[in-house]
Design an enzyme around this catalytic site. Structure first.
Site, PDB file in Angstrom:
ATOM      1  CE1 TYR A 135     -28.279 -20.391 -31.842  1.00  0.00           C
ATOM      2  CE2 TYR A 135     -28.121 -22.142 -30.210  1.00  0.00           C
ATOM      3  CZ  TYR A 135     -28.074 -21.731 -31.523  1.00  0.00           C
ATOM      4  OH  TYR A 135     -27.856 -22.647 -32.526  1.00  0.00           O
ATOM      5  CD  GLN A 180     -23.111 -35.170 -31.578  1.00  0.00           C
ATOM      6  OE1 GLN A 180     -23.551 -34.822 -32.669  1.00  0.00           O
ATOM      7  NE2 GLN A 180     -23.397 -36.339 -31.030  1.00  0.00           N
ATOM      8  CG  ASP A 229     -26.516 -29.582 -21.736  1.00  0.00           C
ATOM      9  OD1 ASP A 229     -27.287 -30.340 -22.361  1.00  0.00           O
ATOM     10  OD2 ASP A 229     -25.529 -30.012 -21.089  1.00  0.00           O
ATOM     11  CG  HIS A 270     -21.882 -29.521 -32.218  1.00  0.00           C
ATOM     12  ND1 HIS A 270     -22.848 -30.488 -32.325  1.00  0.00           N
ATOM     13  CD2 HIS A 270     -20.888 -29.890 -33.065  1.00  0.00           C
ATOM     14  CE1 HIS A 270     -22.454 -31.405 -33.196  1.00  0.00           C
ATOM     15  NE2 HIS A 270     -21.272 -31.077 -33.669  1.00  0.00           N
ATOM     16  N   GLY A 310     -26.946 -41.204 -26.237  1.00  0.00           N
ATOM     17  CA  GLY A 310     -27.979 -40.222 -26.573  1.00  0.00           C
ATOM     18  C   GLY A 310     -27.715 -39.376 -27.788  1.00  0.00           C
ATOM     19  CB  THR A 311     -25.642 -38.900 -30.385  1.00  0.00           C
ATOM     20  OG1 THR A 311     -25.549 -38.252 -31.676  1.00  0.00           O
ATOM     21  CG2 THR A 311     -24.743 -40.126 -30.376  1.00  0.00           C
ATOM     22  CB  SER A 312     -30.033 -39.230 -33.980  1.00  0.00           C
ATOM     23  OG  SER A 312     -29.470 -38.000 -34.456  1.00  0.00           O
TER      24      SER A 312
END
Ligand code: APR
Length: 230
Positions: A53, A86, A89, A104, A172-174
């Site tokens: 991290y 999620q 940043d 998250h 922008g998420t799978s």
């Protein structure tokens, strides 16, 4: 004011230079996810997890919000905008979004190993932590990240937000990771749902979803014009 709820993933930060997780060359191709992002991995080798991290914080320090983050923040002048992300940043906040819920965790924060509600925010000149890091209250500190295998404390709030949305936008998420991936199914019947992603995942059971198979910045430019009636 109409309430727009955005549900964003790593893809919205891709154009800021932040690597996604599951795209070709993504983070989970470079690192063993269960060693660097799971509760078991942290217990086994906390130093490795702190270093992972730390590296991501140094990458984030070099990144800036992109036009998609900025257009979302700009919609606050005409809509009640809520962001459920999620992402760990802080690019939504740095773009000016005032209501951001991190499902998250937050990369720029550490939290007490003993008292999870106690957090401290790192600064650009102090980005690193280690197993020896102590909070101002003397507690041992850990990255303020929801590891795989840990609960997602904010998910109930996020589901209520989705259920209260007048417009719901996924960017922008799978849609691989639950419970976040299920938020779009919490909207009220008849709520317009958009999904902006150049390589969109299947969305079974969402017959009316508007899929825009473009990058976040292009999709947000299109959506911004549509929402403003331009
Ligand atoms: N604009 C919009 N979307 C993009 C762009 C872009 N420029 N580039 C890539 N994408 C899309 C990809 O097509 C993919 O659908 O972003 C998505 C990235 O998917 P993932 O890497 O799986 O990221 P995400 O869905 O946010 O992962 C969810 O998994 O590892 C955990 O906790 C981590 O929050 C993360 C969660």
């Amino acid at each position: 004011m109409k309430k727009i709820v955005f549900s964003t993933g790593a893809g919205i930060s891709a154009e800021s230079g932040i690597t996604t997780f599951r795209d070709a060359g993504g983070l989970w191709e470079q690192y063993p996810v269960m060693q660097v992002a799971s509760a078991e991995g942290f217990a086994a080798d906390p130093g490795l997890v702190h270093r992972f991290y730390n590296a991501r914080r140094h990458d984030l320090a070099k990144a800036a919000p992109n036009e998609a983050h900025k257009l979302i923040a700009g919609l606050q002048d005409s809509f009640d905008v809520r962001v459920v992300t999620q992402n760990v940043d802080d690019l939504h906040e740095r773009a000016g979004s005032r209501n951001v819920l991190h499902l998250h965790g937050e990369l720029m924060k550490l939290r007490s190993v003993i008292r999870p509600e106690y957090t401290e925010t790192l600064t650009p000149d102090n980005l690193d932590s280690s197993p020896d890091t102590r909070g101002r209250n003397g507690d041992p500190m850990r990255p303020h990240i929801v590891f795989f295998g840990e609960a997602v404390p904010e998910i109930d709030t996020a589901m209520r937000l989705a259920a209260s949305a007048d417009i719901f936008v996924v960017i922008g998420t799978s849609l691989n990771v639950y419970p976040a991936a299920g938020l779009m199914r919490c909207v009220r019947p008849g709520t317009p749902v958009y999904y902006i992603d150049p390589d969109p995942a299947p969305t079974p059971g969402m017959p009316d979803i508007r899929v825009m198979a473009v990058k976040a910045t292009e999709g947000m430019r299109m959506l911004d014009r549509e929402l403003r009636g331009i």
